[in-house]
Design a protein around this motif. Structure first.
Motif, mmCIF file in Angstrom:
data_model
loop_
_atom_site.group_PDB
_atom_site.id
_atom_site.type_symbol
_atom_site.label_atom_id
_atom_site.label_comp_id
_atom_site.label_asym_id
_atom_site.label_seq_id
_atom_site.Cartn_x
_atom_site.Cartn_y
_atom_site.Cartn_z
ATOM 1 N N GLN A 1 0.816 -1.214 0.000
ATOM 2 C CA GLN A 1 0.000 0.000 0.000
ATOM 3 C C GLN A 1 0.855 1.271 0.000
ATOM 4 N N ASN A 2 1.977 1.225 0.758
ATOM 5 C CA ASN A 2 2.702 2.482 0.961
ATOM 6 C C ASN A 2 4.070 2.508 0.304
ATOM 7 N N VAL A 3 4.346 1.556 -0.598
ATOM 8 C CA VAL A 3 5.715 1.455 -1.103
ATOM 9 C C VAL A 3 6.151 2.709 -1.859
ATOM 10 N N GLU A 4 5.215 3.346 -2.607
ATOM 11 C CA GLU A 4 5.596 4.534 -3.391
ATOM 12 C C GLU A 4 5.992 5.688 -2.482
ATOM 13 N N GLU A 5 5.171 5.923 -1.439
ATOM 14 C CA GLU A 5 5.505 7.052 -0.557
ATOM 15 C C GLU A 5 6.728 6.751 0.291
ATOM 16 N N MET A 6 6.949 5.464 0.579
ATOM 17 C CA MET A 6 8.101 5.084 1.393
ATOM 18 C C MET A 6 9.421 5.359 0.667
ATOM 19 N N LYS A 7 9.378 5.484 -0.652
ATOM 20 C CA LYS A 7 10.594 5.799 -1.398
ATOM 21 C C LYS A 7 11.173 7.138 -0.922
ATOM 22 N N ASN A 8 10.291 8.009 -0.415
ATOM 23 C CA ASN A 8 10.735 9.323 0.046
ATOM 24 C C ASN A 8 11.119 9.305 1.522
ATOM 25 N N SER A 9 11.086 8.112 2.126
ATOM 26 C CA SER A 9 11.386 8.027 3.560
ATOM 27 C C SER A 9 12.815 8.471 3.843
ATOM 28 N N ASP A 10 13.028 8.930 5.067
ATOM 29 C CA ASP A 10 14.373 9.334 5.456
ATOM 30 C C ASP A 10 15.175 8.168 5.998
ATOM 31 N N ASN A 11 14.473 7.071 6.287
ATOM 32 C CA ASN A 11 15.132 5.911 6.890
ATOM 33 C C ASN A 11 16.086 5.271 5.871
ATOM 34 N N PRO A 12 17.388 5.268 6.132
ATOM 35 C CA PRO A 12 18.341 4.733 5.149
ATOM 36 C C PRO A 12 18.100 3.249 4.851
ATOM 37 N N SER A 13 17.617 2.494 5.827
ATOM 38 C CA SER A 13 17.342 1.073 5.572
ATOM 39 C C SER A 13 16.270 0.920 4.501
ATOM 40 N N ILE A 14 15.215 1.744 4.623
ATOM 41 C CA ILE A 14 14.132 1.684 3.650
ATOM 42 C C ILE A 14 14.642 2.134 2.280
ATOM 43 N N ARG A 15 15.436 3.236 2.273
ATOM 44 C CA ARG A 15 15.941 3.751 1.003
ATOM 45 C C ARG A 15 16.827 2.704 0.317
ATOM 46 N N ARG A 16 17.603 1.974 1.121
ATOM 47 C CA ARG A 16 18.462 0.928 0.547
ATOM 48 C C ARG A 16 17.629 -0.203 -0.024
ATOM 49 N N LEU A 17 16.643 -0.635 0.759
ATOM 50 C CA LEU A 17 15.800 -1.743 0.322
ATOM 51 C C LEU A 17 15.091 -1.402 -0.983
ATOM 52 N N LEU A 18 14.599 -0.173 -1.081
ATOM 53 C CA LEU A 18 13.803 0.194 -2.255
ATOM 54 C C LEU A 18 14.667 0.681 -3.420
ATOM 55 N N GLY A 19 15.990 0.604 -3.242
ATOM 56 C CA GLY A 19 16.872 0.916 -4.366
ATOM 57 C C GLY A 19 17.020 2.392 -4.633
ATOM 58 N N VAL A 20 16.585 3.230 -3.683
ATOM 59 C CA VAL A 20 16.765 4.669 -3.867
ATOM 60 C C VAL A 20 18.241 5.009 -3.674
ATOM 61 N N GLU A 21 18.844 4.414 -2.677
ATOM 62 C CA GLU A 21 20.276 4.558 -2.461
ATOM 63 C C GLU A 21 20.926 3.212 -2.722
ATOM 64 N N LYS B 1 23.209 0.080 -4.463
ATOM 65 C CA LYS B 1 22.899 -0.710 -5.662
ATOM 66 C C LYS B 1 22.796 -2.188 -5.318
ATOM 67 N N MET B 2 21.905 -2.475 -4.377
ATOM 68 C CA MET B 2 21.706 -3.862 -3.933
ATOM 69 C C MET B 2 21.297 -4.755 -5.099
ATOM 70 N N GLY B 3 20.384 -4.235 -5.944
ATOM 71 C CA GLY B 3 19.886 -5.033 -7.067
ATOM 72 C C GLY B 3 21.000 -5.431 -8.011
ATOM 73 N N GLU B 4 21.900 -4.468 -8.274
ATOM 74 C CA GLU B 4 22.989 -4.744 -9.211
ATOM 75 C C GLU B 4 23.868 -5.888 -8.692
ATOM 76 N N ASN B 5 24.190 -5.822 -7.401
ATOM 77 C CA ASN B 5 25.004 -6.900 -6.827
ATOM 78 C C ASN B 5 24.321 -8.251 -6.957
ATOM 79 N N LEU B 6 22.987 -8.198 -6.906
ATOM 80 C CA LEU B 6 22.205 -9.438 -6.938
ATOM 81 C C LEU B 6 22.009 -9.932 -8.375
ATOM 82 N N GLY B 7 22.219 -9.040 -9.327
ATOM 83 C CA GLY B 7 22.035 -9.428 -10.727
ATOM 84 C C GLY B 7 20.622 -9.184 -11.214
ATOM 85 N N VAL B 8 19.898 -8.297 -10.531
ATOM 86 C CA VAL B 8 18.519 -7.976 -10.940
ATOM 87 C C VAL B 8 18.383 -6.456 -11.002
ATOM 88 N N PRO B 9 17.301 -5.906 -11.591
ATOM 89 C CA PRO B 9 17.138 -4.455 -11.676
ATOM 90 C C PRO B 9 17.136 -3.793 -10.298
#
Lengths: 340, 397
Positions: free
Chosen positions: A260-280, A282-290
């Motif tokens: 429900q809230n994934v789009e607005e959470m992209k603007n969160s200040d929480n670095p853990s959330i920003r990392r998970l959602l790929g805003v900061e 490059k977790m996806g790249e290391n994993l081999g996915v977008p």
């Protein structure tokens, strides 16, 4: 389906002997080239994997495969499901018939080491239980001396059952069927007094029995059954994708990110959330996915809590409580390794 | 021939070029074939072994000595959860044997009765047999097995409401439980009695045949043989002081303790296999009997043989020569079809082997065992039936 298991085993063996199975890395390449994930599931277990009347598969085991497809393709629908009996499942995975086995399979040492499998996480912490007709007036599993017990072949449940009765000095007669629907027929006809499998499976089967009130699940849980997806050993990239797709769902629940809230959470200040959602980062790249892999998982499949609720919990007919499957922060066992 | 002609004409035998010599050529082709086949098998074996090693799958037959840890509901040999995987497979194999042998006997009886019934001059009997054959041949065996299983189960009462007979025989949905015979010292007399009886029957049959050939006097061999086979062992048994006791089943909360138990899965599988294969055998029997010329029957009646004697002495022996070869393949079918037991939970070799396969992950080894066992069973059946076929083949005098 059942009588072809010999054939399936034979053909799979031939494939094992002749073809060179995909190793180290190529599973993801093969999946991308093919355009979908081949996911091995249970032929019909409500809450875990079950085709509905339109032929769409649903369940928590199914959601794991959908999450991986969302991570790779950005489309959770790019999965093909192969229903497997308990006997066919490992050969199907070993021979490359399926990319991942997400079939309420217990993670054990011998399977992890001798079968060429690699388990990638625990979707559901389960334990083996017993179901009996209420008319038997049995209050505890310790009163089951001499009972005939219906069980699926080649399962850990089958071994635990023998261990439990032996440890308690009780006798039993095993009655073995390949599929739950065969067991349900034998159980309702009185061929066996007891139906044993993982407790979640008992609740799920109870719903499928005529007059669910005539059957009760006994209080004893006689084993640990951590259920989770498994892949072939030797391709750590693919194992990582499966592993972190599940962790992303659990981590998201912990961080309060949902479909429900994934789009607005992209603007969160929480670095853990920003990392998970790929805003900061490059977790996806290391994993081999977008980079937006976790966003895709969360919008299309939801976080772990949503999946649990939809398939097993209050939002489902099964109404199983979270229990030990609550997040570690709520006193449960579900704990994702940090996404960082 | 060629050598002889060359010798008589006195010419030097001209040796053909090696590639034209049929003997060398066939040897060469066979050698190449063997090399190709052995090479192919070696390639497959090597490839499989290296793939298994690379995937970290343990191989070999060591697992046969490990503790199985699972139970089996029906076993002819002592088996428990602490037995080995090898024992479990043996249990499954014997269960396959049991149902195959009983099935073959029953299917043969059903087949002959229905086959003869189809030729009956009684309209109702013939049409009933016809309906039976057409129905059972055209319904998939798997469906029939499940049908029989469900029918058998729903007809039987629960263990708490067992039908009992003399408080020693119990019938319920866990099966038929009968007293288990326990052999005691002195049972050897019974064995001796049986051996004597068989020897007596063989001697008597020969004597009767000699006497009939010499004097034309008939002798009731069958009846007399039956009497000897029953009475002599009984006498031996009583003389030795009846060294046999029975363990009577007693009811406990869920089941009957003690006694011999015949599970409903066995009954359903036996019924399904026998009635299905019996329909095919009936057609084979009918075809065999129709193949015997009408003149043979007429000639037999002209000689004054009764209808029963005509069938027994003239028609069936000739029909058997047509019946036996296709009968062999029906026996093989029945044996192989017994693997459908997995669907109704009878612990045959495939069912138990599947469990072993899955508990150990030794797919290649278990499938190899399956293949060896079914090939051996088929070859043994064929060997026996071929021997029998040669025995009854037309002997020209």
């Amino acid at each position: 389906m059942r009588h072809t298991s010999l054939l399936v085993a034979g053909v799979s063996l031939l494939a094992l002997g002749v073809s060179t199975p995909v190793m180290a890395g190529p599973t993801l390449d093969a999946i991308k080239q093919r355009g979908h994930i081949e996911c091995g599931v249970s032929p019909g277990l409500a809450g875990f994997s079950n085709p509905d009347d339109t032929g769409t598969w649903t369940g928590i085991d199914v959601d794991v495969c959908r999450a991986a497809a969302a991570a790779i393709f950005g489309d959770a629908e790019k999965v093909t499901y192969t229903p497997l009996t308990s006997q066919e499942r490992f050969t199907a995975l070993q021979s490359g018939e399926v990319d991942v086995l997400s079939r309420n399979t217990t993670w054990t040492l011998s399977r992890d080491t001798a079968l060429g499998l690699e388990f990638t996480g625990v979707t559901y912490y389960d334990g083996q239980g017993f179901m009996v007709p209420t008319s038997l007036n049995v209050a505890s599993a310790t009163e089951l001396d001499g009972a005939a017990v219906c069980v699926q072949p080649g399962t850990t449940t089958e071994l635990n059952l023998a261990d439990y009765f032996r440890a308690n000095g009780m006798a039993f007669t095993p009655v073995i069927f390949q599929n739950d629907d065969e067991i349900r027929v034998a159980f309702t006809q009185g061929r066996c007094d007891v139906f044993t499998t993982d407790q979640s499976g008992l609740y799920s089967n109870r719903l499928a029995l005529p007059n669910p009130d005539e059957w009760e699940v006994l209080p004893e849980i006689i084993s640990k059954e951590p259920l989770g997806p498994a892949v072939r050993q030797g391709d750590s990239q693919w194992a990582d994708i499966m592993r972190w797709s599940l962790y992303a769902m659990i981590e998201a629940e912990e961080l309060g990110v949902s479909s429900q809230n994934v789009e607005e959470m992209k603007n969160s200040d929480n670095p853990s959330i920003r990392r998970l959602l790929g805003v900061e980062d490059k977790m996806g790249e290391n994993l081999g996915v977008p980079a937006d892999w976790a966003v895709q998982i969360l919008t299309q499949v939801g976080n772990y809590g949503e999946s649990f609720d939809r398939n097993l919990g209050e939002g489902s007919p099964l109404k199983i409580e979270r229990g030990v499957n609550a997040l570690w922060t709520d006193g449960g066992l579900q704990y994702a390794m940090p996404v960082r | 021939m060629a050598v002889q002609r060359e010798a008589t004409t006195g010419q030097m035998p001209t040796k053909p070029a090696p590639w034209n010599d049929p003997r060398i050529r066939s040897l060469f082709i066979q050698a190449v074939t063997i090399v190709v086949i052995v090479g192919f098998i070696a390639y497959i074996a090597h490839n499989t072994a290296s793939n298994l090693a690379r995937q970290g799958i343990a191989g070999g037959f060591d697992f046969l000595n490990y503790t199985a840890g699972f139970g089996i509901s029906f076993s002819l040999i002592p088996y428990s959860e602490v037995s080995t995987y090898g024992n479990a497979l043996l249990t499954g194999l014997l269960n396959t044997f049991l149902v195959a042998i009983c099935g073959i006997v029953l299917a043969t009886i059903v087949g002959f009765v229905v086959g003869l019934a189809r030729l009956s001059s009684n309209f109702l009997v013939a049409k009933l047999a016809y309906a039976y054959v057409e129905m059972l041949r055209n319904i998939p065996l798997l469906l029939q097995l499940i049908f029989w299983y469900v029918v058998v189960l729903s007809a039987l009462p629960t263990p708490r409401e067992s039908l009992s007979f003399l408080d020693a025989f119990f019938l319920n949905n866990r099966g038929l439980t009968v007293p288990r015979p326990i052999l005691e010292d002195g049972i050897g007399f019974l064995v001796v009695g049986v051996v004597i009886a068989i020897a007596a029957v063989v001697f008597m049959t020969r004597w009767a045949k000699r006497r009939r050939d010499a004097t034309g006097q008939p002798f009731p061999t069958v009846l007399a043989s039956l009497a000897v086979l029953v009475l002599v062992p009984i006498a031996a048994f009583l003389v030795s002081g009846a060294p046999l006791e029975f363990e009577i089943p007693t009811a406990s909360r869920f089941r009957l303790d003690g006694g011999l138990n015949l599970v409903p899965e066995f009954v359903a599988l036996l019924f399904g296999l026998s009635l299905y294969t019996g329909a095919f055998i009936a057609e084979i029997v009918r075809a065999g009997i129709l193949s015997v010329g009408k003149g043979q029957v007429e000639a037999a009646s002209a000689l004054g043989l009764k209808p029963g004697q005509t069938s027994r002495l003239v028609v069936i022996p000739q029909a058997l020569r047509v019946i036996v070869p296709p009968l062999t393949s029906q026996y093989l079918n029945l044996t192989k079809n017994s693997s459908l037991a997995v669907a109704i939970g009878y612990p045959d070799l495939v069912s138990v082997g599947g469990t072993v396969l899955n508990q150990t992950g030794q797919a290649i080894e278990v499938v190899t065992i399956w293949m060896i066992v079914y090939v051996s069973l088929s070859l043994l059946t064929s060997l026996f039936m071929n021997w029998y076929n040669r025995k009854i083949a037309l002997v020209e005098r």
